[in-house]
Enzyme design. Structure first.
Site, PDB file in Angstrom:
ATOM      1  N   LYS A 243      -1.702  -8.539   0.480  1.00  0.00           N
ATOM      2  CA  LYS A 243      -1.536  -8.116  -0.914  1.00  0.00           C
ATOM      3  C   LYS A 243      -0.521  -9.015  -1.621  1.00  0.00           C
ATOM      4  CE  LYS A 243      -3.065  -3.507   0.157  1.00  0.00           C
ATOM      5  NZ  LYS A 243      -2.739  -2.219   0.745  1.00  0.00           N
TER       6      LYS A 243
ATOM      7  N   GLN B 254       1.847   2.061   0.961  1.00  0.00           N
ATOM      8  CA  GLN B 254       0.938   1.753   2.070  1.00  0.00           C
ATOM      9  C   GLN B 254       0.855   2.944   3.041  1.00  0.00           C
ATOM     10  OE1 GLN B 254      -0.852  -1.292   2.433  1.00  0.00           O
ATOM     11  NE2 GLN B 254      -1.878  -0.061   3.951  1.00  0.00           N
TER      12      GLN B 254
ATOM     13  N   ASP C 177      -4.040   2.598  -6.555  1.00  0.00           N
ATOM     14  CA  ASP C 177      -4.868   2.962  -5.400  1.00  0.00           C
ATOM     15  C   ASP C 177      -5.925   3.992  -5.802  1.00  0.00           C
ATOM     16  OD1 ASP C 177      -4.883   1.848  -2.911  1.00  0.00           O
ATOM     17  OD2 ASP C 177      -3.104   2.888  -2.178  1.00  0.00           O
TER      18      ASP C 177
END
Length: 289
Positions: free
Chosen positions: A54, A98, A121
């Site tokens: 990322k 995460q 997300d």
């Protein structure tokens, strides 16, 4: 019989990234630089790899990037305080925590704390609710990537029968909703489905996300069906495979995604796309293309 077409997520992903890079250039003229913050708690090895990828994507596309690596014994309050700080930080347009988080931290509490407009997300209950009712929202990255892959391969979704195997909140449920949004008729299968192979064989489009290596073989696939394999499993010999037994299935299927190089690259690209969208909206530039 002709060999199945391989849908390259890598190639599609690169096309999308070219478009993102152009938009980033446009935005820089308005003094806007999309910013993504990634929060990593603990030392899950797979998570470290994802976070590095990322970070690299941000760098390649000219995004501003912050990675906050917290020790595994960080308290829930410490994580929430960091999310709170990032919610208020103007240079950050997207926040990603995460997963998985260490056991003592409630995933839901942390996801709920992320500002809806920075939830790149697409996991915040408000974004999920908007997805369900068909309102505009930041979409979960992997499901959005799946739809993008199907469309960019030139496959018509409307009117097709799609079967989704797996009902997770991260992939199965949202991808079924997005397929419906594209006017497919959707059937969901999961661990309790009795006659799964029989149902799967009716699919024009088969999306598999169950987390079991090579489980779906040719007996589940109608000849010529589109097969999208969201699985990512590492075998004992270190080889990366999907949930679909690729060699068996490609002998009967139509277009099929490989693992690796299929859905994987799309996920991070859609995350970048979401961060770009969030940056434009937060700066009142939603109409800018």
């Amino acid at each position: 019989m002709t060999a199945a077409t391989i849908i390259s997520g890598k190639q599609i992903s690169e096309e999308i990234r070219k478009g993102i890079a152009l938009e980033v250039e446009q935005l820089s003229k308005q003094n806007v630089r999309p910013g993504l913050a990634v929060v990593l708690v603990g030392d899950d090895p797979a998570s470290h790899v994802y976070v590095r990828n990322k970070e690299k994507a941000c760098h390649d596309l000219g995004f501003y990037s912050e990675v906050h690596r917290l020790p595994a014994d960080s308290s829930q309050d410490e994580v929430l305080a960091l999310v709170d700080k990032l919610n208020a930080q103007e240079s950050i347009h997207g926040i990603l925590v995460q997963l998985p988080l260490p056991k003592h931290i409630q995933e839901k509490a942390v996801i709920d704390a992320i500002a809806v407009e920075k939830d790149v997300d697409g996991f915040h209950p408000v974004n999920v609710g908007n997805l369900v009712i068909g309102d505009d929202s930041l979409l979960p990255c992997t499901p959005a990537g799946v739809i993008e892959m199907i469309k960019r391969t030139g496959i018509e979704i409307a009117g097709k029968h799609a079967v989704v195997i797996g009902r997770s909140n991260i992939v199965g449920k949202p991808v079924s909703l997005l397929l419906q949004r594209e006017n497919a008729t959707v059937t969901m299968c999961h661990s309790r489905t009795g006659n799964m192979a029989e149902i799967a064989r009716q699919a024009d489009i088969l999306v598999v996300a169950i987390g079991r290596a090579n489980m779906i073989d040719a007996s589940y696939v109608k000849p010529g069906a589109v097969v999208i394999d969201v699985g990512m499993n590492r075998l004992e010999n270190g080889k990366l495979v999907g949930d679909v037994d690729f060699e068996s299935v490609k002998a009967v299927s139509g277009p099929i995604t490989p693992v690796p190089g299929g859905v994987g690259p799309m996920t991070i690209t859609m995350l970048m796309q979401n961060t770009l969208i969030a940056a434009k909206r937060l700066n009142g530039l939603a109409g800018l293309t």
